[in-house]
Design a protein around this motif. Structure first.
Motif, PDB file in Angstrom:
ATOM      1  N   LYS A 104       0.845  -1.185   0.000  1.00 30.55           N
ATOM      2  CA  LYS A 104       0.000   0.000   0.000  1.00 30.55           C
ATOM      3  C   LYS A 104       0.889   1.245   0.000  1.00 30.55           C
ATOM      4  N   ARG A 105       0.485   2.231  -0.795  1.00 23.67           N
ATOM      5  CA  ARG A 105       1.259   3.472  -0.894  1.00 23.67           C
ATOM      6  C   ARG A 105       0.746   4.495   0.107  1.00 23.67           C
ATOM      7  N   PHE A 106       1.666   5.131   0.806  1.00 26.12           N
ATOM      8  CA  PHE A 106       1.350   6.253   1.677  1.00 26.12           C
ATOM      9  C   PHE A 106       2.027   7.508   1.117  1.00 26.12           C
ATOM     10  N   PRO A 107       1.295   8.618   0.941  1.00 21.89           N
ATOM     11  CA  PRO A 107       1.953   9.857   0.486  1.00 21.89           C
ATOM     12  C   PRO A 107       2.835  10.442   1.573  1.00 21.89           C
ATOM     13  N   ALA A 108       3.713  11.340   1.177  1.00 22.49           N
ATOM     14  CA  ALA A 108       4.692  11.906   2.113  1.00 22.49           C
ATOM     15  C   ALA A 108       4.030  12.674   3.239  1.00 22.49           C
ATOM     16  N   ASP A 109       2.883  13.315   2.977  1.00 23.61           N
ATOM     17  CA  ASP A 109       2.243  14.149   3.996  1.00 23.61           C
ATOM     18  C   ASP A 109       1.440  13.343   5.008  1.00 23.61           C
ATOM     19  N   GLU A 110       1.507  11.997   4.933  1.00 21.41           N
ATOM     20  CA  GLU A 110       0.792  11.162   5.902  1.00 21.41           C
ATOM     21  C   GLU A 110       1.727  10.413   6.848  1.00 21.41           C
ATOM     22  N   VAL A 111       3.024  10.503   6.648  1.00 23.37           N
ATOM     23  CA  VAL A 111       3.964   9.695   7.436  1.00 23.37           C
ATOM     24  C   VAL A 111       4.977  10.599   8.134  1.00 23.37           C
ATOM     25  N   LEU A 112       5.048  10.452   9.448  1.00 19.02           N
ATOM     26  CA  LEU A 112       6.068  11.114  10.269  1.00 19.02           C
ATOM     27  C   LEU A 112       7.112  10.075  10.645  1.00 19.02           C
ATOM     28  N   PRO A 113       8.312  10.120  10.055  1.00 13.63           N
ATOM     29  CA  PRO A 113       9.329   9.106  10.344  1.00 13.63           C
ATOM     30  C   PRO A 113      10.235   9.530  11.493  1.00 13.63           C
ATOM     31  N   PHE A 114      10.778   8.536  12.181  1.00 11.06           N
ATOM     32  CA  PHE A 114      11.828   8.749  13.179  1.00 11.06           C
ATOM     33  C   PHE A 114      13.047   7.962  12.709  1.00 11.06           C
TER      34      PHE A 114
END
Length: 515
Positions: free
Chosen positions: A158-168
């Motif tokens: 499944k694809r997640f756009p950049a504005d939906e994911v907060l990475p650490f």
């Protein structure tokens, strides 16, 4: 569920998380603060702006024609033409660069045919379509994410756009992921049957996933409808009970447009806005007529200018009079609109957008007539630079994604392909001079292998299939003496018809020589 969310971060984590945890802040409170800060961050605003600009919702749509009133305050001139035109060259550049690198299906090159067959069952047409949308998302948002999960027992993505994911991230180069937060909005109906937006939060860490609902005050509450716990649940064949499993890595793979992770719009936004403004201004100038140009009034009936314009617009006539020997009348001050100035400026802005986006102009004068391969390569030089960069990033990300695929193959009883080398090849959609390419293939016979020549031939879409056809043709020829002699004659350039099955070399007229 308790208020403490254990992220199971690595000991060598250099992100802000390590410092905050040592201060005694709970994981849940830390996440609440981080999510609130990220939702309003400049990085996310750029990503959201890039999305709406791609859809055509650009700043020029908010444009108003303003002037100063008698008190020196700004006022909107609603009676004047106010065109808000969008010529979305930015979205054209995104589509162009996406289709250039990902418009054609990628190929996986490995010496293990069983591995290639196993990968084909997992990374089929559905995944290849997803990869194209991931490439588009990477150009728009600077990066995009793929989430591997199980759907009906099969591995899916499944694809997640950049504005939906907060990475650490665990490192400054953003290559090792410690944890991630997936934030998205869904529409739900409340007790009064009114639709409302609900912010869902999924915290992915080494121990699984925790699901929350984000309230308006920024606090997180457990999501009763979410699946918190292990990433994978499957039935134990021995006991028949549901058993939970976790990946050894965070199941999120980041696909970047470059290591800077900057949206393409950041390069061209000011140019795109200027283009829209100039185009809209030009349309405004062309629409202005006698009813809204400068009028010089001499002895007109009445002194109210608004009423004067109204009568002129309604009746197309005005009443004038002579006063103390002075003749009345209405003159106009005509301001010539030099269209060439606008055309030159729009052409300069268009070229600047294409150059800064590192695309190409398909109507380039170098493509007129019958361009040779050098002219074509010159036109593609800028887009090739970006294509090299994004393909390098995607190949590294695909290597990480294949780790999950290999684990899936092991878990489903297939062979263990860890350590088997596989190369991901992105087939660029490039214009070529076919005649020149075929001639080069002909000239390479005896220098390169048939396999290499077949792969470089412009008419071949599936080299493996074409090589199988050539092999089958040779086997059939070997079983038939007449056909064997015919094939040998073709390979030598004779035979009257046909030619080299690899190069398409003409067989000549039967005398052993080509025409």
């Amino acid at each position: 569920m308790t208020d403490v969310v254990v992220l199971n971060l690595r000991d060598d984590c250099v992100a802000r998380t390590a410092t905050n945890f040592r201060r005694g802040m709970t994981d849940k409170r830390f996440l609440e603060l981080e999510i609130t800060a990220w939702l309003a961050s400049p990085e996310r605003k750029r990503q959201l702006t890039a999305e709406v600009y791609y859809d055509g919702q650009q700043d020029v749509l908010k444009r108003r024609r303003m002037a100063l009133d008698d008190d020196g305050k700004p006022m909107e001139l609603t009676h004047l033409p106010n065109n808000r035109l969008v010529n979305n060259l930015y979205s054209k550049m995104v589509d162009q660069k996406t289709n250039y690198s990902f418009g054609r299906p990628f190929s996986l090159d490995t010496e293990r045919k069983d591995y290639a067959a196993a990968l084909a069952t997992v990374l089929g047409a559905r995944f290849r379509r997803t990869m194209r949308t991931v490439g588009e998302g990477a150009w728009i948002g600077g990066k995009a994410w793929l989430y591997p999960y199980y759907e009906g027992g099969a591995l899916a993505f499944k694809r997640f756009p950049a504005d939906e994911v907060l990475p650490f991230w665990a490192d400054a180069d953003h290559t090792i992921l410690d944890a991630a937060v997936h934030i998205y909005v869904v529409e739900e109906y409340d007790e009064s049957e009114q639709a409302k937006a609900v912010v869902k939060v999924e915290v992915m860490h080494g121990g699984g996933v925790d699901c929350f609902i984000r309230r308006d005050d920024g606090t997180l509450e457990p999501d009763p409808d979410g699946h918190s716990g292990d990433y994978i649940t499957a039935e134990d064949p021995d006991t028949g009970k549901e058993q939970g499993y976790n990946w050894d890595r965070i199941p999120l793979v980041c696909f970047k447009s470059s290591h800077h992770e900057i949206p393409l719009l950041s390069r061209v936004k000011c140019l795109q806005d200027a283009y829209n403004d100039i185009l809209s201004t030009f349309a405004n100038q062309m629409e202005e007529d006698v009813h809204n140009t400068v009028l010089v009034i001499k002895n007109a009936e009445g002194e109210d200018l608004g009423k004067f314009r109204k009568n002129l617009a309604i009746y197309g006539a005005v009443k004038v009079r002579s006063y103390e020997g002075s003749e009345g009348g209405v003159d106009t001050l005509t301001i010539e609109v030099n269209a060439e100035n606008y055309k030159v400026l729009l052409a300069l802005l268009k070229d600047a957008i294409i150059e800064n986006a590192r695309g190409y102009d398909a109507k380039d004068e170098r493509m007129s007539g019958n361009p040779n391969q050098m002219n074509i390569q010159s036109m593609y030089s800028d887009i090739d630079l970006d294509a090299n960069g994004i393909e390098m990033e995607f190949q590294a990300s695909m290597e990480e994604l294949l780790w999950f695929v290999n684990r899936h193959l092991v878990n489903t009883g297939k062979a263990n392909f860890d350590g088997v080398e596989v190369k991901v090849i992105f087939d660029r959609d490039v214009l070529i001079n076919e005649s020149e390419a075929i001639t080069n293939c002909k000239n390479s016979v005896g220098i390169l292998s048939d396999e290499t020549i077949v792969k470089m031939h412009p008419w071949v879409s599936d080299p493996e299939q074409e090589l199988e056809r050539i092999k089958k043709e040779k086997e059939e020829a070997a079983a038939d003496p007449y056909q064997a002699a015919f094939m040998a004659n073709r390979q030598n350039g004779g035979g009257g018809s046909g030619g080299n099955p690899v190069t398409g070399q003409d067989g000549g007229d039967g005398d052993g020589q080509t025409d």
